[in-house]
Motif scaffolding. Sequence first.
Motif, mmCIF file in Angstrom:
data_model
loop_
_atom_site.group_PDB
_atom_site.id
_atom_site.type_symbol
_atom_site.label_atom_id
_atom_site.label_comp_id
_atom_site.label_asym_id
_atom_site.label_seq_id
_atom_site.Cartn_x
_atom_site.Cartn_y
_atom_site.Cartn_z
ATOM 1 N N GLU A 77 0.792 -1.033 0.013
ATOM 2 C CA GLU A 77 0.158 0.192 -0.101
ATOM 3 C C GLU A 77 0.874 1.485 0.056
ATOM 4 O O GLU A 77 0.277 2.438 -0.370
ATOM 5 N N ILE A 78 2.154 1.171 0.345
ATOM 6 C CA ILE A 78 3.057 2.259 0.194
ATOM 7 C C ILE A 78 3.007 2.945 -1.082
ATOM 8 O O ILE A 78 2.930 4.336 -1.315
ATOM 9 N N HIS A 126 1.243 2.263 10.935
ATOM 10 C CA HIS A 126 1.654 1.161 11.586
ATOM 11 C C HIS A 126 1.239 -0.132 11.239
ATOM 12 O O HIS A 126 1.842 -1.180 11.437
ATOM 13 N N LYS A 127 0.243 -0.172 10.435
ATOM 14 C CA LYS A 127 -0.196 -1.210 9.577
ATOM 15 C C LYS A 127 0.766 -1.832 8.625
ATOM 16 O O LYS A 127 0.648 -2.901 8.097
ATOM 17 N N GLU A 160 -4.340 -6.528 0.973
ATOM 18 C CA GLU A 160 -3.950 -5.384 0.504
ATOM 19 C C GLU A 160 -4.428 -4.071 1.032
ATOM 20 O O GLU A 160 -3.775 -3.025 0.777
ATOM 21 N N GLU A 161 -5.519 -3.915 1.670
ATOM 22 C CA GLU A 161 -6.143 -2.719 2.329
ATOM 23 C C GLU A 161 -5.626 -2.809 3.711
ATOM 24 O O GLU A 161 -6.180 -3.492 4.645
ATOM 25 N N ARG A 162 -5.024 -1.696 4.328
ATOM 26 C CA ARG A 162 -4.471 -1.724 5.516
ATOM 27 C C ARG A 162 -5.956 -1.699 6.468
ATOM 28 O O ARG A 162 -5.698 -2.187 7.432
ATOM 29 N N ALA A 163 -6.760 -0.985 6.155
ATOM 30 C CA ALA A 163 -8.140 -0.814 7.066
ATOM 31 C C ALA A 163 -8.677 -2.115 7.470
ATOM 32 O O ALA A 163 -9.091 -2.152 8.418
#
Length: 343
Positions: free
Chosen positions: A200-201, A209-210, A284-287
């Motif tokens: 995701e960067i 932090h994820k 793939e999604e941090r959330a």
Amino acid sequence: MTTTIPKFAHLLIPLEDVVKATDNFHQDNIIGRGGLGHVYKGQLQRSGELISISALRLNRKHRQGVVEFWTEVSMLSDLKHPNIVSIVGFCDDKHEKIIVTTYEAKNGSLRKHLNNPNLTWTQRLKICVGVARALSYLHYDDGRGYGVIHLNVNSSTILLDENWEPKLSGFKVSIKQSLNRMDQVILSEPIGTIGYVDPEIEKTKGVTHKSDIYAFGVVLFEILCGRRAYEANRHLALLAKYHFENKTLSDIILPDLKNQMSGYQISLGSLRKYSETAYSCLNEERAHRPHMLDIVNELEKVTEKALNFQPRPENFVRLFLVIFFFCLLTLLYFTSVYSKEYH
């Protein structure tokens, strides 16, 4: 000439003490080679006590790593946790920059033992729990007033002591962040080791932090599969996700672990929970990635069940039959001897 920041002055160690401790940086004392320089083991006299140390000596030729040096000193000076390396001090003198920590790597790094057949499933789980607790401490500890994003979690920065307890190291690129802003993106170039870098960067142009959660998920699969995160141009994260989603994860589990599991009444639910936890970290999604507190909780449950493994019922039967036939053969032998003596 020294450039020591005053707040760290109490951690200063004279250069001559480090030179003596490492036998003048003798090559026989090298225990690691990294991008910043060599790591040496040694014996240092501190407060009347001789302690075992590791000394990271920055490579003076390239004159790089000064920012990373002060970042690691700053981080370690504030961190106190049983699963994080402990700083002893540092040297900043005569163009030398050296970080001295307690010698925690009696068994080397986790990377060296990923496919070690003697490293049991329960030992591997305890390593997972220890690292998870260290990351939970970094992300959420109220005592510091800020959180730490490690950004260098991998099987090489996880050191193993003589009891196989993990010690997280490698804080050279870590970032401090307010506890109430840990989910906010910090603008950054891709940071970390290939195979562990948060995908995701690239999309968000930064880290949270994820990003540590993703890297830890890769480590969890390294431990389960006995494979390195990136090898022969193949990313373990992609391989593990493919097999998990297709319910063929057993195809890539380390064979020695599969053999251990086949010999014990290992709850398939526990193994499934471990793999589900690892898989969720790689979202793939941090959330949608879990928080470290939840990961610690899940891994502790899996470990508790693992510690209560019992041999499978069919193995009890096999053991009984072996003992029975051994006793029968022994009885027949002594009966034969007795018969010959009296006839």
